[in-house]
Write an enzyme that holds these catalytic residues in place. Structure first.
Site, PDB file in Angstrom:
ATOM      1  N   GLY A   1      42.084  61.058  32.887  1.00  0.00           N
ATOM      2  CA  GLY A   1      41.114  61.694  33.770  1.00  0.00           C
ATOM      3  C   GLY A   1      39.837  62.058  33.059  1.00  0.00           C
ATOM      4  O   GLY A   1      38.810  62.273  33.689  1.00  0.00           O
TER       5      GLY A   1
ATOM      6  N   ASP B   1      42.157  53.669  39.584  1.00  0.00           N
ATOM      7  CA  ASP B   1      42.668  54.969  39.116  1.00  0.00           C
ATOM      8  C   ASP B   1      41.532  55.992  39.013  1.00  0.00           C
ATOM      9  O   ASP B   1      41.050  56.306  37.928  1.00  0.00           O
ATOM     10  CB  ASP B   1      43.343  54.755  37.745  1.00  0.00           C
ATOM     11  CG  ASP B   1      44.109  55.986  37.285  1.00  0.00           C
ATOM     12  OD1 ASP B   1      44.266  56.925  38.086  1.00  0.00           O
ATOM     13  OD2 ASP B   1      44.527  55.993  36.107  1.00  0.00           O
TER      14      ASP B   1
ATOM     15  N   GLY C   1      47.706  63.112  28.136  1.00  0.00           N
ATOM     16  CA  GLY C   1      46.966  64.364  28.257  1.00  0.00           C
ATOM     17  C   GLY C   1      45.459  64.163  28.253  1.00  0.00           C
ATOM     18  O   GLY C   1      44.701  65.056  28.594  1.00  0.00           O
TER      19      GLY C   1
ATOM     20  N   HIS D   1      45.883  59.013  38.978  1.00  0.00           N
ATOM     21  CA  HIS D   1      47.289  59.233  38.596  1.00  0.00           C
ATOM     22  C   HIS D   1      47.536  60.680  38.181  1.00  0.00           C
ATOM     23  O   HIS D   1      48.677  61.093  38.074  1.00  0.00           O
ATOM     24  CB  HIS D   1      47.734  58.227  37.521  1.00  0.00           C
ATOM     25  CG  HIS D   1      47.318  58.552  36.126  1.00  0.00           C
ATOM     26  ND1 HIS D   1      46.240  57.951  35.500  1.00  0.00           N
ATOM     27  CD2 HIS D   1      47.825  59.402  35.210  1.00  0.00           C
ATOM     28  CE1 HIS D   1      46.125  58.419  34.278  1.00  0.00           C
ATOM     29  NE2 HIS D   1      47.066  59.310  34.072  1.00  0.00           N
TER      30      HIS D   1
HETATM   31  N1  ARG Z   1      48.137  58.049  31.200  1.00  0.00           N
HETATM   32  C1  ARG Z   1      47.842  58.924  30.129  1.00  0.00           C
HETATM   33  C2  ARG Z   1      47.729  60.369  30.596  1.00  0.00           C
HETATM   34  O1  ARG Z   1      48.211  60.644  31.654  1.00  0.00           O
HETATM   35  C3  ARG Z   1      46.653  58.518  29.349  1.00  0.00           C
HETATM   36  C4  ARG Z   1      46.959  57.340  28.573  1.00  0.00           C
HETATM   37  C5  ARG Z   1      45.873  56.798  27.812  1.00  0.00           C
HETATM   38  N2  ARG Z   1      46.523  56.017  26.841  1.00  0.00           N
HETATM   39  C6  ARG Z   1      45.957  55.274  25.958  1.00  0.00           C
HETATM   40  N3  ARG Z   1      46.703  54.662  25.069  1.00  0.00           N
HETATM   41  N4  ARG Z   1      44.682  55.122  25.955  1.00  0.00           N
HETATM   42  O2  ARG Z   1      47.265  61.231  29.896  1.00  0.00           O
END
Ligand code: ARG
Length: 841
Positions: free
Chosen positions: A793, A698, A790, A644
């Site tokens: 990945g 992902d 943030g 993503h």
């Molecule tokens: N999708 C988020 C990003 O792009 C990371 C989310 C992780 N969230 C969590 N509650 N563990 O950085």
């Protein structure tokens, strides 16, 4: 540096000849016996024969006793020091070739012989002594004494040597001494570290260094930094400072083999390897950020290093300077609040030091002292703190205590704190805060723990030990959605039957409908008889009853067994890179240069990661924007990140390599120091089955435009094999520069947090059925700890032995750090084959 090729003054490998013991035998002369007159010829003959037989037997026994038994005697070396009070130190005593040195050494030697002769035990086995050095004060002599001891007698000699000081005192008090003899004080000795007597040393080096004011000396292991240190070598560095100065030794590099049995460095507060003056033993790697720094108690120090024949590492380098002897530490502390630390904190405190603080807060108030760091452990420490300790309110505290858990309050507005370090082993010490408190209300608007900590009232009875002494988790009325543990604790209901004993008394894991006793729970939940474990048949249906079997290699292959390169399978769980060769072809230990970090000093607190803690953590910057996502280094040229992160949006083509700049070895955003390496990308491979609605699959791979060279700050993480098991309840680490709270700002310094792997079924019900087998849940269900925007990945790093494995890739979550909302990670094991196919790693 003064290089003296002379080797040690004692040569451990070569022993003195002990054949001389045999001469006792000549005392028996049987010809003389023959001359005696007797009762008759036959009688005489029989008598003679019996006598001869007896004599032969005795002779044999004596030969055996003195010759062969003595060969079995062991050499025992003791290091010792003594103060000679009726001599003045002169410069010539620094040089062992000078006639002055030799004359005094001779006197010391002969006096040692006299001392040992006063103990029947010692005199019997004493061989010889050599004086190694002298130093100021009046004169301090450093020597080695050699004994030859029959097996089993070692402890007795050690004891006799330990009390040699009293022998000296007695001797000086009660015996007539020639007026020319040396007056001795503080005679101490202890047996030499046996690893220093290894017969496999083929080289001995001895160096010396005398520091002066405004002069920086330097010592280093031979070959540093261009080649590894030499094998099978014993080295020592003798360091001196001017009188009334102490030696400060600052290691900028310490990179030895990880096992202290093989290669080690020892620092002594002495000029001889006296175990009762050892300050620290080191091996492995130390973080260059908080390098170990030592200060001596006097004006001398000794560094020794021993190596074996294999695995030689870069070695060490240290700066040697002299610092004026600090005559005082401690003092008066007044006011509402303040801080104080042990001497040299956060560096190692000197041995033989005692400091005293008197704290006084305004009248009517009381003193509360909180130790923010407490590192005072040492080998051989006892419960009652007989070695290094801190004394507060007549209570001694020692060892290593978690941050902020040592808290003391007084009943009056005064308190005294004492720090004490004995002659051996030092540590980093403590930092403490004091404050004035109101005894009637020590924790205004907060909950007061039994250990006097004050915590947010909302944390009481939340299932977590916030006080550190559990006092916030006892006497709780559990809420309806809590488990009431038998021992009085309350835990979130979601922890029931998750395979972890959260209550501590097992209540939360009772009646979970699992398998009966005598049965084995298969990974698919089936129950089979215990007896089917390792019977060579797949009784579970998923092969899990055939894992971890005594005969581990050559078992039939299932989805759960590890497949070696030669296609044979082994039943051991997680055999890869565990430093044990399990496959016949050793392939489970191939490609294992991964997942290791340098030893961290555990001094930088809080949530910030320490530099070099997660050297595989990568920061992905969108060009002209800055940090967007994390990634993990898996080889010199490949990264793993989240799919993503590389999806185009209306403004930016994130799927194109040209959109990105990659930072490796980074700790603080925008601080590009010498450890940081920047790279562009050659290609991005996004998983073909990535689903942008469900976040299934992902994962993406990135190839750097050119490989990076590994360093202490840039290292790959280990990729788990497809069968690698990350058990529920295990602690894992999340890291990243993402937001530090939901909707918050990104972090500047790399953050780390410890979370636990959560049962997939529990997680799926918490997350509304959105969890697939390509997703892994980890977090802290009471909330407060999680990855966030943030961090995507980035790695979910799972420790195994001395390495870290990439368990997951930060993927998604419901908000951040919410109660009962774990973080969701991509299950890396599911993509092991795909990674191999695309990258060759
Ligand atoms: N999708 C988020 C990003 O792009 C990371 C989310 C992780 N969230 C969590 N509650 N563990 O950085």
């Amino acid at each position: 540096m003064d290089y003296m090729d002379s080797g040690l003054k004692y040569t451990p490998g070569k022993d003195k000849d002990w054949e001389t013991g045999v001469q006792f035998l000549q005392a028996s002369d049987n010809r003389k016996l023959e001359k005696k007159k007797g009762p008759g010829k036959i009688g005489i003959l029989i008598g003679v024969l019996i006598l001869a037989a007896v004599i032969a037997l005795i002779t044999g026994l004596l030969v055996w006793h003195f010759h062969f038994r003595k060969n079995a005697w062991v050499k025992r070396m003791y290091a010792g020091t003594m103060q000679i009070t009726n001599q003045q130190f002169i410069k010539a005593y620094e040089n062992s070739d000078s006639s002055e040195f030799k004359a005094l050494a001779k006197q010391v030697k002969s006096q040692l012989k006299v001392i040992y002769s006063r103990s029947p035990e010692l005199s019997k086995y004493y061989v010889d002594s050599t004086v190694q050095d002298f130093s100021e004060g009046s004169v301090i002599a450093y020597y080695l004494s050699e004994f030859r001891v029959p097996p089993g007698k070692e402890a007795a000699i050690d004891n006799a040597m330990a009390s040699v000081g009293t022998l000296v005192d007695k001797g000086q008090r009660f015996m007539q001494m020639p007026s020319s003899s040396l007056i001795l004080k503080d005679v101490v000795s202890s047996v030499l570290d046996s690893r220093m007597l290894s017969r496999s040393f083929s080289n001995y080096y001895r160096f010396s260094e005398h520091t002066k004011t405004n002069y920086n000396g330097q010592i280093q292991s031979p070959g540093f930094p261009n080649s590894p240190y030499p094998p099978n070598t014993f080295m020592q560095w003798q360091l001196r400072a001017d009188p009334n100065n102490n030696i400060k030794l600052e290691f900028d590099t310490m990179d030895l083999e990880g096992n202290c049995k093989n290669d080690f460095v020892k620092v002594y507060d002495s000029l001889v390897a006296l175990e009762s003056r050892v300050m620290k033993e080191m091996c492995g790697q130390y973080s260059p950020i908080d390098p170990p720094t030592f200060v001596s108690s006097g004006n001398v120090m000794l560094v020794t290093m021993a190596t074996d024949d294999e695995n030689n590492y870069p070695g060490f380098r240290a700066k040697v300077t002299q610092v004026q002897h600090a005559t005082t530490c401690g003092g008066q502390l007044k006011g509402e609040r303040g801080t104080f630390t042990s001497p040299n904190f956060p560096n190692y405190y000197p041995p033989q030091t005692s400091c005293h603080w008197s704290i006084e807060v305004p009248t009517g108030k009381a003193v509360k002292v909180t130790f923010t760091k407490f590192l005072m452990s040492e080998p051989g420490q006892t419960k009652d703190c007989r070695k290094d300790y801190v004394e507060i309110n007549n209570k001694k505290v020692c060892g290593e205590q978690p941050d902020q858990t040592v808290v003391e309050t007084s009943n009056t507005n005064k308190m005294s704190v004492t720090f004490f370090s004995d002659a051996s082993y030092v540590n980093r010490g403590f930092s403490a805060e004091f404050e004035a408190i109101d005894l009637k209300d020590p924790c205004p608007n907060q909950f007061q723990c039994r250990n006097m900590h004050c915590i947010n009232s909302a944390l009481k009875c939340d299932g977590w030990n916030d006080c550190g002494d559990m006092s916030d988790e006892i006497n709780c009325n559990c809420k309806a959605d809590d488990i009431s543990c038998k021992n009085g604790l309350c835990k979130p209901m979601f922890w029931r039957c998750d395979g972890i004993n959260d209550c501590g008394d097992g209540t939360d894991e009772l009646n979970c409908g699992g398998c009966k006793s005598g049965e084995l729970t298969c990974q698919n939940g089936k129950c089979v008889s215990d007896k089917t474990h390792c019977d060579g048949r797949d009784d579970c249906g998923d092969g899990s009853d055939e894992l971890n079997c005594p005969k581990s290699s050559g078992v039939s292959c299932t989805d759960l067994t590890f497949r070696c390169k030669n296609n044979k399978c082994i039943s051991k769980v997680n055999p890869e890179c565990d430093e044990i060769s399990d496959c016949d072809d050793g392939s489970d230990e191939e490609n294992c240069d991964c997942g290791k970090t340098v030893k961290s000093a555990r001094i930088v607190g809080g949530q910030d990661a320490e530099v070099g803690d997660f050297p595989w953590q990568v920061s992905l910057h969108a060009k002209n924007f800055g940090h967007v996502c994390g990634a993990s280094l898996i080889s010199p040229q490949w990264l793993v990140t989240a799919a993503h992160c590389v999806q185009d949006d209306s403004k930016t083509r994130y799927s194109q390599p040209g959109a990105w700049e990659v930072y490796l070895g980074l700790h603080t955003q925008r601080k590009i120091d010498g450890h940081v390496v920047k790279r562009n990308l050659k290609q991005i491979i996004c998983h073909p089955n990535y689903n942008e609605h469900t976040y299934d699959n992902d994962i993406a791979l990135m190839e750097l435009d050119s490989p990076v060279t590994y360093s202490n700050f840039i290292k790959p993480i280990c990729l788990p094999s497809a069968q690698h098991d990350f058990p529920v309840g295990n602690s894992v680490w999340i890291t990243g520069w993402g937001a530090t709270r939901e909707g918050g700002f990104a972090a500047t310094v790399l953050q780390k947090a410890e979370v636990r792997i959560i049962n997939g079924t529990v997680c799926n019900s918490l997350m509304g059925g959105q969890i697939t087998s390509r997703m892994l849940c980890a977090g802290v269900l009471s909330g407060g700890v999680d990855a966030c925007q943030g961090d995507s990945g980035g790695p979910l790093s799972s420790p195994a032995g001395s390495r870290m494995f990439l368990a997951g890739v930060v993927s998604w979550g419901d908000g951040c750090a919410r109660r009962n909302k774990p973080g969701i990670y991509t299950t890396v094991t599911k993509f092991r084959a795909w990674i191999k196919e695309k990258t060759g790693v």
